[in-house]
Design a protein around this motif. Structure first.
Motif, mmCIF file in Angstrom:
data_model
loop_
_atom_site.group_PDB
_atom_site.id
_atom_site.type_symbol
_atom_site.label_atom_id
_atom_site.label_comp_id
_atom_site.label_asym_id
_atom_site.label_seq_id
_atom_site.Cartn_x
_atom_site.Cartn_y
_atom_site.Cartn_z
ATOM 1 N N THR A 384 0.827 -1.209 0.000
ATOM 2 C CA THR A 384 0.000 0.000 0.000
ATOM 3 C C THR A 384 0.861 1.258 0.000
ATOM 4 O OG1 THR A 384 -1.767 -1.163 1.184
ATOM 5 C CG2 THR A 384 -1.796 1.246 1.240
ATOM 6 N N LEU A 385 1.883 1.270 0.884
ATOM 7 C CA LEU A 385 2.764 2.427 0.958
ATOM 8 C C LEU A 385 3.505 2.634 -0.359
ATOM 9 C CD1 LEU A 385 4.136 4.689 2.541
ATOM 10 C CD2 LEU A 385 5.776 3.016 3.401
ATOM 11 N N THR A 386 3.999 1.559 -0.943
ATOM 12 C CA THR A 386 4.715 1.671 -2.217
ATOM 13 C C THR A 386 3.808 2.227 -3.306
ATOM 14 O OG1 THR A 386 6.113 -0.213 -1.619
ATOM 15 C CG2 THR A 386 6.072 0.424 -3.929
ATOM 16 N N GLY A 387 2.551 1.777 -3.313
ATOM 17 C CA GLY A 387 1.603 2.290 -4.294
ATOM 18 C C GLY A 387 1.359 3.783 -4.134
ATOM 19 N N ILE A 388 1.278 4.254 -2.892
ATOM 20 C CA ILE A 388 1.098 5.680 -2.638
ATOM 21 C C ILE A 388 2.305 6.474 -3.128
ATOM 22 C CG2 ILE A 388 0.889 7.421 -0.819
ATOM 23 C CD1 ILE A 388 -0.729 5.344 0.776
ATOM 24 N N LEU A 389 3.513 5.980 -2.818
ATOM 25 C CA LEU A 389 4.734 6.673 -3.238
ATOM 26 C C LEU A 389 4.840 6.732 -4.759
ATOM 27 C CD1 LEU A 389 7.290 5.205 -0.665
ATOM 28 C CD2 LEU A 389 6.048 7.371 -0.551
ATOM 29 N N LYS A 390 4.483 5.647 -5.420
ATOM 30 C CA LYS A 390 4.489 5.643 -6.888
ATOM 31 C C LYS A 390 3.489 6.661 -7.434
ATOM 32 C CE LYS A 390 5.926 0.858 -7.764
ATOM 33 N NZ LYS A 390 5.517 -0.449 -8.315
ATOM 34 N N GLY A 391 2.348 6.770 -6.777
ATOM 35 C CA GLY A 391 1.339 7.729 -7.206
ATOM 36 C C GLY A 391 1.819 9.161 -7.082
ATOM 37 N N VAL A 392 2.528 9.478 -5.996
ATOM 38 C CA VAL A 392 3.075 10.824 -5.810
ATOM 39 C C VAL A 392 4.101 11.122 -6.895
ATOM 40 C CG1 VAL A 392 4.405 12.321 -4.281
ATOM 41 C CG2 VAL A 392 2.608 10.857 -3.339
ATOM 42 N N ASP A 393 5.001 10.151 -7.173
ATOM 43 C CA ASP A 393 6.005 10.356 -8.220
ATOM 44 C C ASP A 393 5.355 10.562 -9.582
ATOM 45 O OD1 ASP A 393 8.235 10.238 -6.581
ATOM 46 O OD2 ASP A 393 8.477 8.076 -6.804
ATOM 47 N N TRP A 394 4.337 9.766 -9.878
ATOM 48 C CA TRP A 394 3.640 9.930 -11.167
ATOM 49 C C TRP A 394 3.036 11.325 -11.260
ATOM 50 C CZ3 TRP A 394 -1.460 11.210 -12.000
ATOM 51 C CH2 TRP A 394 -1.874 11.203 -13.337
ATOM 52 N N TYR A 395 2.401 11.793 -10.185
ATOM 53 C CA TYR A 395 1.753 13.098 -10.210
ATOM 54 C C TYR A 395 2.778 14.213 -10.402
ATOM 55 C CZ TYR A 395 -1.033 17.106 -8.748
ATOM 56 O OH TYR A 395 -1.669 18.325 -8.713
#
Length: 408
Positions: A384-395
Motif C-alpha cells: 500500500t505504501l509503495t503504491g502511494i509513493l508511486k502515485g506521488v512520483d507519477w503526479y
C-alpha cells in the motif's frame, strides 16, 4: 577492543564479511536519517530531528576520520552530494526541504543550485535544481567493510565467517549462542543483522522490529575521457533525486557510473531471495539514459540487488532485549553507511558502560512501534505504501518527457 583490551570479542557471520548490504550498498556516506527530514519532524518533532541531523553529520565525519587515520583501502572521496529535482513540483518541494535542512544543520551545511548553476557542473538537462551538501563522501562499500575487518582483527577480534547462528537463548549470567559449528557463551551480545533480523532464531522481539525491502543497482561500462569531458561531473559528487522512490548515483574509481533505486521489491514471509529483478534493472537503465542523453549508447556491465531494513517508525533503532546484555540495531532505511559505523561506536560505549554524548542519542531503547503480527499485514502495508509513493512520483512527473527507451 582498544577501549577495553581485556574484553574478548568474537564476530560470527553466516556468510563472508561484505555479503549483502554491508558490501553491496550504494556507497554513500551521507547525513540522511530515516526517510526524509519532513517525515522525522512529523513523527518525532523538530528538536529530535535536529539532534538526529547533528548525529548524522558526526557520523559522516567519523567515517572520514576513520578512513584517513587508519589508512583504510576504501576508495573514499569526500566530494559532497547533490539532491536533485526533475519537475517543477519536485523543485518546489526541494526548496522547502532546503529551508528545513538549513534550519536544522550547522551554518553552510547546504547550498541551493538553480538550473543555471547545475548546468555549469553537470550536463544533465533533466535536472532543474539541486541541494548541494559539501560535507559528505562516497566509498567502495565492499572494500571498506573488508578493510574494517582487517582493522578489527589487528585489534584482536576473532572473526568467524560462514558460521550461521541457529539459536539464541538466555543462560547463566549471559547468553548462549548456538551456531552450525559450535556453542558460544557470551556475556554481551550484539545483533547487527539489520534487514535479516526477522530470520533469526531466538528472541521474538528482534524478529518483529523490521522487514526487508529490496533495492537494485546497475553499473555502466567505463566512460571514455571524451565522454567524461562532455558530461562534466568534474566535482565527482554523489547524486540522489528527491522522488519518493529515489534514484542514487555515484562515480566509481574505475570510471563507471553506478545507479540504483527506483522501484523496490518485497517478499512475503521470511524468504530472502529477491536478488534479481530484470524489470527494475531495465527501468534503471532507462532512467540512466534519460538522465544523461549523451550516454544513451552506454551499456550496463554489472547488476545486482540487496535488502535494506525498514521499520514501522521509518527511523533507525538501537534497543535492548530483556536486560542490557543483548543489544540490537536495525531500521537504517538504506542510509546506513555512515550511520551504522557511528552506531558501532555508540554500542561499544553501551557495552563498556561509557556515558558518552552519543550513548544518550534518543534512538537508544526508544519506544518503537513493532511491525504488524504475521506476514499478511506487513506485506499489505508495504504494498500500500509503495503504491502511494508511486502515485506521488507519477503526479509530480506527469509533465516530463518520457524516459528515453533502452537502445537494446
Amino acid at each position: 577492543m582498544r577501549d577495553t583490551p581485556e574484553k574478548k570479542v568474537m564476530v560470527v557471520d553466516a556468510n563472508e564479511v561484505g555479503f549483502g548490504a554491508s558490501g553491496r550498498n550504494g556507497g554513500f556516506s551521507m547525513t540522511l536519517f530515516g526517510m526524509e527530514p519532513e517525515t522525522t519532524v512529523m513523527r518525532w518533532g523538530k528538536s529530535k530531528t535536529q539532534e538526529a541531523q547533528n548525529y548524522m553529520q558526526q557520523a559522516v565525519a567519523y567515517v572520514h576520520d576513520l578512513v584517513e587515520k587508519e589508512n583504510l583501502d576504501s576508495d573514499y572521496e569526500h566530494t559532497g552530494m547533490w539532491r536533485v529535482a526533475y519537475s517543477e513540483s519536485q523543485e518546489k518541494r526541494l526548496k522547502k526541504t532546503y529551508d528545513l535542512l538549513t534550519s536544522l544543520a550547522k551554518p553552510n551545511s547546504y547550498q541551493f543550485y538553480d538550473q543555471s548553476k547545475v548546468r555549469e557542473k553537470l550536463n544533465a538537462p533533466q535536472i532543474r535544481a539541486a541541494i548541494f551538501e559539501p560535507e559528505t563522501g562516497i566509498l567502495d562499500p565492499c572494500k571498506h567493510v573488508r578493510a574494517i575487518k582487517q582493522l578489527a582483527e589487528k585489534a584482536g577480534a576473532k572473526i568467524y565467517e560462514n558460521t550461521a547462528v541457529v539459536d539464541i537463548r538466555k543462560g547463566g549470567d549471559g547468553t548462549i549462542v548456538k551456531t552450525n559449528q559450535s556453542t558460544i557463551n557470551a556475556k554481551k551480545l550484539i545483533l547487527a543483522t539489520n534487514a535479516w533480523s526477522h530470520t533469526l532464531a531466538g528472541p521474538k522481539k528482534i524478529r518483529n522490529r523490521q522487514r526487508p525491502a529490496w533495492t537494485y543497482q546497475i553499473v555502466s561500462e567505463p566512460l571514455t575521457k571524451e565522454e567524461w569531458q562532455t558530461l562534466g561531473w568534474q566535482d565527482r559528487m554523489s547524486i540522489e533525486d528527491n522522488r519518493q522512490l529515489v534514484h542514487y548515483l555515484r562515480i566509481t574509481k574505475c570510471g563507471r557510473i553506478t545507479i540504483g533505486g527506483g522501484d523496490i521489491a518485497y517478499e512475503y514471509g521470511k524468504e530472502m531471495d529477491k536478488w534479481h529483478d530484470p524489470k527494475i534493472w531495465q527501468a534503471l537503465e532507462d532512467h540512466f539514459h534519460w538522465l544523461f542523453p549523451t550516454l544513451k549508447h552506454k551499456k550496463v556491465d554489472y547488476k545486482w540487488g540487496g535488502a535494506v531494513s525498514a521499520n514501522f517508525d521509518m527511523v533507525p533503532e538501537i534497543g535492548f532485549i530483556g536486560d542490557e546484555n543483548i543489544i540490537y540495531s536495525s531500521g537504517c532505511i538504506g542510509h546506513g553507511v555512515s550511520l551504522t559505523q557511528l552506531n558501532g561506536r555508540l554500542i561499544a560505549d553501551l557495552i563498556s558502560g561509557i556515558d558518552s554524548d552519543i550513548s544518550k542519542f534518543w534512538i537508544v531503547n526508544r519506544k518503537a512501534l513493532p511491525m504488524p503480527p504475521g506476514n499478511f499485514l506487513a506485506y499489505l502495508g508495504v504494498k500500500t505504501l509503495t503504491g502511494i509513493l508511486k502515485g506521488v512520483d507519477w503526479y509530480e512527473e506527469r509533465g516530463l518527457k518520457s524516459r528515453v527507451p533502452s537502445p537494446h
